[in-house]
Enzyme design. Structure first.
Site, PDB file in Angstrom:
ATOM      1  CB  THR A  17      -6.190  23.695  18.236  1.00  0.00           C
ATOM      2  OG1 THR A  17      -5.143  24.425  17.599  1.00  0.00           O
ATOM      3  CG2 THR A  17      -7.281  23.394  17.227  1.00  0.00           C
ATOM      4  CD  GLU A  41      -8.558  20.707  14.832  1.00  0.00           C
ATOM      5  OE1 GLU A  41      -8.975  20.120  15.861  1.00  0.00           O
ATOM      6  OE2 GLU A  41      -7.363  21.044  14.692  1.00  0.00           O
ATOM      7  CE  LYS A  51       6.241   2.492  11.575  1.00  0.00           C
ATOM      8  NZ  LYS A  51       6.150   3.029  10.259  1.00  0.00           N
ATOM      9  CD1 TRP A  90       4.063   2.399  14.181  1.00  0.00           C
ATOM     10  CD2 TRP A  90       1.931   2.491  13.512  1.00  0.00           C
ATOM     11  NE1 TRP A  90       3.976   3.324  13.178  1.00  0.00           N
ATOM     12  CE2 TRP A  90       2.681   3.416  12.741  1.00  0.00           C
ATOM     13  CE3 TRP A  90       0.568   2.396  13.275  1.00  0.00           C
ATOM     14  CZ2 TRP A  90       2.119   4.208  11.760  1.00  0.00           C
ATOM     15  CZ3 TRP A  90       0.005   3.195  12.298  1.00  0.00           C
ATOM     16  CH2 TRP A  90       0.765   4.091  11.547  1.00  0.00           C
TER      17      TRP A  90
END
Ligand code: AMP
Length: 545
Positions: free
Chosen positions: A189, A334, A443, A448
């Site tokens: 990754t 993944e 936030k 959010w």
């Protein structure tokens, strides 16, 4: 009682064997490093992949040894995918855009024995050679003997030529049959924080993933397709296209290193490409080129987009102006990577325009085989109402269970779910929408705000080439969105006009508190905006201003 059906393991070698036998004339066209075009087909390439398997054997490699690749999309890289994995070795594709220190780290971490390298990367090899002596025994350049670079490698590290190895080997090699759960390929990754981590795909996961991406609502490939993977073979197996295209007998058009709009347009037209896959930045580059040159890409029917949220503007432009359907998919290293794609239904096609495009913004339903859920505080599962947003978890036969070197299952919770690190909503039709990476969420006063939604609107502004939203520290609201934009070539950005573009498109309290104009944005090795760097630089911007 078991069913009485044949228990044939799902092995990668079966895809190239199938293509050679049933679709031998389908082409593999490669734009090489020197700009020339190379043509071959499955019938011709399959014996070469067996020859390569033999050559690897002669280098002394043994089952599950790692062979690293540093290469562009080309027929030789395709040969490595099959010759290495098919013979039971592990094909470790390395992203050359990573920092040299990271490349050396992952070569050592993977304990690669041999590196197979395009000529372009000779200087990189020279720079890291001293740091990879612990594992690397040979560096093989993917070229003809007369093209070999003159490099001084450390003692014990051979400098070899791919075509010489191939000429010296024979094709008298039969693909071995082994457990389908055997490791086939390895990809690290990009690691925006900390060291890169290895994802180790199996033969079984690779075959199942490739078959699923061939579903009609995913990439929906066929023997009539001429597929140009712009997504690199050095990152997450080019979204499985080196397997899925041979499976259906389609042709592969490999663009090599030339990924600018003009080069892609020429290749699409010369090679009659019908389908291509890439990240939004690539399609933006292509779109800008098409608009400024007036050229067309009439053979293209579908474009697969993922890796970052696809701005609506890109979907609309390709569909309305160029007649190409855009398939918006989501996934990660993944998840092999494709885990979801936005499938249109009869009901969604009947939506009125604003609702229809809101629907198209989403990353879509899980592909059959993958399960998704979203969770909130304390891991409580959240409703699929398109509003509640939480951590996105996935599980399925092509989802990682652990990182390379760790215990199987160590990346999962007790019920086998893998936490993606993405924050998402899922609506009543099963369509998932990524709103943020969890470490990028804003936030504001406990609520959010989606940075992806705000970025997608900003790039609709005619003077904006690229946009990033970060959470900036705010004395009253804790965090507020800060918009950082890069102007298009030759344009000047008026911050007020950028803010005006949000009018009526978002809740008022989502409006960015400020607009910063910069010359360029930092990117990761996979082309994503490096938000951590931006936050380090600009998180106090609202406090200081
Ligand atoms: P990588 O492992 O480098 O392929 O990056 C995977 C990450 O890219 C995901 O976890 C998402 O954050 C992001 N990503 C991939 N596809 C999309 C998409 N269609 N929309 C938004 N984010 C995406």
């Amino acid at each position: 009682m078991f069913g009485l059906m044949q228990d044939q393991p799902l092995l990668i070698s079966s895809a190239i064997r199938h293509a050679a036998r049933n679709h031998g004339k389908a082409e593999i066209v490669s734009k090489l490093v020197d700009g020339t075009i190379h043509r071959t087909n499955y019938a011709a390439i399959e014996p070469r992949t067996r020859r390569l398997a033999r050559a690897m054997q002669r280098l002394g490699l043994q089952a599950t040894d790692r062979v690293g690749t540093l290469a562009w999309n080309s027929y030789r890289h395709l040969e490595l995918y099959y010759g290495v994995s098919g013979s039971g070795l592990i094909c470790h594709t390395i992203n050359p855009r990573l920092a040299p220190a990271d490349i050396a780290f992952i070569i050592n971490h993977a304990t690669d024995r041999v590196l197979c390298v395009d000529l372009t990367f000779a200087p990189l090899i020279q720079a890291i050679a001293e740091h990879i002596t612990a594992s690397i025994r040979a560096v093989v350049f993917l070229c003809e003997p007369h093209e070999m670079p003159s490099l001084a490698l450390p003692a014990g590290m051979d400098l070899l030529c791919y075509e010489t190895l191939m000429a010296d080997a024979d094709e008298d090699y039969t693909w071995p049959v082994f457990d389908e759960r055997t490791a086939a390929s390895l990809c690290y990754t990009s690691g925006t924080t900390g060291r890169p981590k290895g994802v180790l795909y199996s033969h079984r996961s690779t075959i199942l993933h490739a078959m699923a991406t061939n579903f009609p609502d995913a990439f929906g490939l066929s023997a009539r397709d001429r597929v140009m993977p712009v997504v690199p073979m050095f990152h997450v197996n080019a979204w499985g296209t080196p397997y899925s295209v041979p499976m259906v007998g389609g042709s592969l058009i490999m663009p090599g290193r030339h990924l600018d709009g003009a080069s892609l347009t020429a290749l699409i037209n010369d090679e009659r490409v019908t389908m291509s896959a890439g990240v939004p930045t690539i399609w933006l580059g292509l779109l800008n080129h098409l608009r400024s040159s007036g050229q067309r890409i009439d053979t293209i029917k579908r474009l697969g987009v993922g890796g970052s949220a696809c701005p609506r503007m890109i979907m609309q432009a390709f569909e309305r102006e160029y007649g190409a359907t855009v398939v918006h998919a989501w996934g990660m290293s993944e998840t092999s990577p494709v885990a979801s794609a936005n499938a249109e239904t009869e009901a969604s096609q009947a939506l009125d325009q604003p609702e229809y495009w809101r629907m198209r913004d989403k990353q879509g339903q899980a592909l059959y085989g993958v399960e998704m859920k979203i969770t909130g505080n304390g891991g409580v599962e959240l409703p699929w109402d398109g509003v509640a947003q939480g951590d996105l978890l996935v599980r399925g036969p092509w989802v990682a269970s652990a990182y390379f070197g760790n215990e199987a299952g160590s990346a999962l919770d007790t019920e086998g779910w893998f936490a993606t690190g993405d924050v998402a909503t899922i609506d009543a039709d099963g369509r998932m929408e990524v709103t943020d990476r969890s470490k990028d969420v804003i936030k504001s006063g406990g609520e959010w705000i989606s940075s992806i939604a705000l970025e997608n609107i900003a790039i609709e502004h005619p003077d904006v080439a690229e946009a990033a939203i970060i959470a900036a520290t705010h004395p009253k609201w804790d965090e507020r969105p800060l918009l950082i934009v890069v102007p298009r070539a030759g344009r000047v950005i008026d911050p007020a006009s950028v803010l005006a573009i949000y009018e009526g498109k978002i809740a008022k309290w989502w409006l960015p508190d400020a607009v910063l104009v910069v010359e360029e944005l930092p990117h990761t090795a996979t082309g994503k905006i490096h938000k951590l760097t931006l936050r380090q630089r600009f998180k106090d911007h609202l406090l200081s201003s």
